[in-house]
Design a protein around this motif. Sequence first.
Motif, PDB file in Angstrom:
ATOM      1  N   UNK A 297       0.810  -1.182   0.076  1.00 36.12           N
ATOM      2  CA  UNK A 297      -0.203  -0.124  -0.025  1.00 36.12           C
ATOM      3  C   UNK A 297       0.830   1.195  -0.058  1.00 36.12           C
ATOM      4  N   UNK A 298       1.901   1.164   1.019  1.00 34.80           N
ATOM      5  CA  UNK A 298       2.634   2.376   0.679  1.00 34.80           C
ATOM      6  C   UNK A 298       3.642   2.623  -0.582  1.00 34.80           C
ATOM      7  N   UNK A 299       3.884   1.440  -1.311  1.00 38.68           N
ATOM      8  CA  UNK A 299       4.657   1.589  -2.496  1.00 38.68           C
ATOM      9  C   UNK A 299       3.813   2.108  -3.345  1.00 38.68           C
ATOM     10  N   UNK A 373      -5.298  -1.564  10.303  1.00 40.97           N
ATOM     11  CA  UNK A 373      -5.914   0.002   9.647  1.00 40.97           C
ATOM     12  C   UNK A 373      -5.044   0.750   8.993  1.00 40.97           C
ATOM     13  N   UNK A 374      -3.874   0.434   8.468  1.00 44.13           N
ATOM     14  CA  UNK A 374      -3.005   1.245   7.809  1.00 44.13           C
ATOM     15  C   UNK A 374      -3.596   1.629   6.430  1.00 44.13           C
ATOM     16  N   UNK A 375      -4.042   0.665   5.725  1.00 42.63           N
ATOM     17  CA  UNK A 375      -4.839   1.184   4.322  1.00 42.63           C
ATOM     18  C   UNK A 375      -5.746   1.959   4.615  1.00 42.63           C
ATOM     19  N   UNK A 376      -6.664   1.929   5.668  1.00 41.15           N
ATOM     20  CA  UNK A 376      -7.764   3.012   5.756  1.00 41.15           C
ATOM     21  C   UNK A 376      -6.897   4.439   6.180  1.00 41.15           C
ATOM     22  N   UNK A 377      -6.180   4.437   6.821  1.00 42.61           N
ATOM     23  CA  UNK A 377      -5.408   5.763   7.423  1.00 42.61           C
ATOM     24  C   UNK A 377      -4.572   6.553   5.976  1.00 42.61           C
ATOM     25  N   UNK A 378      -4.317   5.517   5.330  1.00 46.77           N
ATOM     26  CA  UNK A 378      -3.577   5.917   4.092  1.00 46.77           C
ATOM     27  C   UNK A 378      -4.447   6.590   3.177  1.00 46.77           C
ATOM     28  N   UNK A 379      -5.663   5.941   2.891  1.00 48.26           N
ATOM     29  CA  UNK A 379      -6.274   6.362   1.992  1.00 48.26           C
ATOM     30  C   UNK A 379      -7.145   7.789   2.446  1.00 48.26           C
ATOM     31  N   UNK A 380      -7.253   8.086   3.852  1.00 49.32           N
ATOM     32  CA  UNK A 380      -7.435   9.266   4.091  1.00 49.32           C
ATOM     33  C   UNK A 380      -6.558  10.195   3.846  1.00 49.32           C
ATOM     34  N   UNK A 381      -5.335   9.913   4.150  1.00 52.67           N
ATOM     35  CA  UNK A 381      -4.049  10.827   3.869  1.00 52.67           C
ATOM     36  C   UNK A 381      -4.056  11.203   2.380  1.00 52.67           C
ATOM     37  N   UNK A 382      -4.283  10.087   1.457  1.00 56.31           N
ATOM     38  CA  UNK A 382      -4.245  10.377   0.319  1.00 56.31           C
ATOM     39  C   UNK A 382      -5.099  11.365  -0.346  1.00 56.31           C
ATOM     40  N   UNK A 383      -6.466  11.272   0.185  1.00 58.41           N
ATOM     41  CA  UNK A 383      -7.638  12.105  -0.072  1.00 58.41           C
ATOM     42  C   UNK A 383      -7.423  13.540   0.076  1.00 58.41           C
TER      43      UNK A 383
END
Length: 391
Positions: A297-299, A373-383
Amino acid sequence: MFEPFGLERFFARHEFCARYLLCTSDCESMAIDELLALGGQPSEALNALQRTWLGYTESKGSPVLRGKIARLYPDLDPDSILVHSGAEEAILNLYLATVRPGDTVIVNWPCYQSLIEVPKSLGARAVKWNVRERQSRWYFDPDELGRLICKAENSSKPQKVKMVVLNMPHNPTGALMTPPEFDRVVDICRAHGTLLLVDEVYRMLELGNSRRLPPACQLYENAISLSVLSKAWGLAGLRIGWLATHRKDILDQVAAIKDYNSICASAPSETLACVALDHSDEIIARNKSICESNVVHFNHFFERYQELFAWIPTEAGSIAFPALRAAEGIISWHDAADLAARLLRDTGVLILPGALYGREFGLHFRIGLGRRAVPEGLSVFGRWLETRVNN
Ligand SMILES: Cc1ncc(COP(=O)(O)O)c(C=O)c1O
């Protein structure tokens, strides 16, 4: 006196109120019932927990627990293990037992603050062994360590280096030495008769094809390996850590300090730690797979925003240390602390400013890979980024 522990103060403030933790170093934990159920039929483990005597425990750690820990090391017996309340207590007690004012200690840099702060506050000279970036890899150069030792030994006030301190796999970069590089560190320490402390709390979380290093205490008679159930096992709440070494004389000195500190570990924690150690493979495989999937996900994230961030993926461990690029005109924050503050305020996503490791790391920030929960947090970061980047 100790300087305030910047990173721990930061977590004390934010860990239990931020909505999305994107920078923790521990892996996903579990409730006691999940741990007890690992053996299939939980009743035996539950009985053991219920029968746990709530008196003081043995100061070194219970022999059963030390036996299970010793089995993680090919040639150690239970008396080569000293249990502590977390890795943090072990760091403090080990330094208190071994380091004197005026000693020289070489510590990899950046580092988990206590690894350098405790010897400094005890009056030792702490020399930094810097991480380098080489061919898209974080790298500690063993030859540079050799030069630092020689420099200390040949200075105007020549002095034998008391201890080399290496955290490997490395917090915060996720760097992992190759076996020949690690052997070279051991050879250098042996040649100079220097103690070697290797903080191995992220060991067993080698990601992808990364090769696991042997524990330092297996390679070198004067090495001390430090580990804990907090990271690879994800059981930070047990507060069970340990020192492992052939140098039983050092463990005796550390035990004498521990009498002035925690005295002994918590009895229920020792019982639960035994259950966890009986199921190490299962627990660690689960946590490693969470880290590996989060790296993917981070990649993707860092590929999508490559104009903004420089990223070296984690080789081992549950954290990484990306950096902001100088993307003038595209972004409006000055450094990672500024980015972290705005991101937290607007979204509840927590990333950790690199300046907490040292001023020179102000453009870096730490991310954590170990939570589900990283993917969820990361998509919030991305948005959030999408609304801020001037395309
Ligand atoms: C490198 C390193 N050593 C030691 C510790 C302390 O571990 P514990 O909190 O389990 O005592 C940490 C925690 O983050 C760490 O990253």
